[in-house]
Design an enzyme around this catalytic site. Sequence first.
Site, PDB file in Angstrom:
ATOM      1  N   HIS A 223     -23.233   3.066  31.676  1.00 32.19           N
ATOM      2  CA  HIS A 223     -22.893   1.352  30.562  1.00 32.19           C
ATOM      3  C   HIS A 223     -22.306   1.372  32.164  1.00 32.19           C
ATOM      4  O   HIS A 223     -22.148  -0.214  32.420  1.00 32.19           O
ATOM      5  CB  HIS A 223     -21.649   1.316  29.386  1.00 32.19           C
ATOM      6  CG  HIS A 223     -21.615  -0.549  29.925  1.00 32.19           C
ATOM      7  ND1 HIS A 223     -21.674  -1.277  30.028  1.00 32.19           N
ATOM      8  CD2 HIS A 223     -20.352  -1.444  29.733  1.00 32.19           C
ATOM      9  CE1 HIS A 223     -21.401  -2.195  29.247  1.00 32.19           C
ATOM     10  NE2 HIS A 223     -20.284  -1.780  29.919  1.00 32.19           N
TER      11      HIS A 223
ATOM     12  N   SER B  86     -20.281  -5.864  32.711  1.00 31.42           N
ATOM     13  CA  SER B  86     -19.356  -6.277  31.046  1.00 31.42           C
ATOM     14  C   SER B  86     -19.124  -7.864  30.419  1.00 31.42           C
ATOM     15  O   SER B  86     -19.288  -8.618  30.825  1.00 31.42           O
ATOM     16  CB  SER B  86     -18.449  -5.009  30.709  1.00 31.42           C
ATOM     17  OG  SER B  86     -18.410  -5.103  29.664  1.00 31.42           O
TER      18      SER B  86
ATOM     19  N   ASP C 124     -29.713   4.325  29.982  1.00 29.66           N
ATOM     20  CA  ASP C 124     -28.491   5.753  28.902  1.00 29.66           C
ATOM     21  C   ASP C 124     -27.462   4.390  28.296  1.00 29.66           C
ATOM     22  O   ASP C 124     -26.021   4.782  28.704  1.00 29.66           O
ATOM     23  CB  ASP C 124     -27.489   6.971  29.420  1.00 29.66           C
ATOM     24  CG  ASP C 124     -27.019   7.694  28.075  1.00 29.66           C
ATOM     25  OD1 ASP C 124     -27.568   7.146  26.901  1.00 29.66           O
ATOM     26  OD2 ASP C 124     -26.843   8.087  28.306  1.00 29.66           O
TER      27      ASP C 124
END
Length: 264
Positions: free
Chosen positions: A242, A89, A213
């Site tokens: 994530h 991230s 997903d």
Amino acid sequence: LSSGATISYVDEGSGRPVVLLHGVAMSVAFFERNVSDLAHDHRVIALDFRGHGSSPYVEGGHTVAQYARDVRALIEDLGLADVVLVGWSMGSLVAWDYLRQFGHDSRVAGVVIVSQGPSDLIQADWPHGIADDAELHDYLSAMQDDARGFLAGFLPTMFHTAPDEATLARLLNDICRAGANTGTLILADQTVQDYRPDIPGFDVRHLLVWGSDEQVGKLAAADWLESSLPYADLHVFDSSGHCPMWEEPDRFNALVRSWVAALA
């Protein structure tokens, strides 16, 4: 660190250094299923960015660019070489900012990008972000009004299969240590970053890991990266959101291990 920050970090194993970089307002807790396994044949270093997790609160410096300078200081202070940066991230943005600032640093041998596109801001020519200007303003207001409530709502959306309530509560307690101000500042700064102009010039090899997903960053951003980076391998994990390094740790660890070995 020589950059002036005081940070907390995990340092396990020996071999080629693998430096794990967490997401915005998150912590090393999200790598707890990776550190010890990867440390069987690598020196694994996982840091809490300044003001995050176990790292002490500090006024100022909460920008992606400064976090990248902190990573540079850590690498220099520990005397590391042939480093693989693993960004998850926002940690991916930190890795790219490192490349942006320091160019062809011979100490960086490869970069792993986990679930992060080149920009989180939705723009007219970039529909693959996570928020437009108005939504970003709402997120920042929510962080200031009730950081814990905002993060509690966000946390479950990061998973294909949400952890049990006790684990979610433990992770929430850990990420709330960043506090409203640190969290708001770095959320604002990281969301407005745009690395699209830089990406084609990053000639260090990249491994891209995404969950199918993905509810935070769009999978289309991964396709864009694969086609825009000079050297990139994309792997999509079918049972992840994530956080593929958390949800499919055995597959993730094996992939990183084999990819890093191939760098030689």
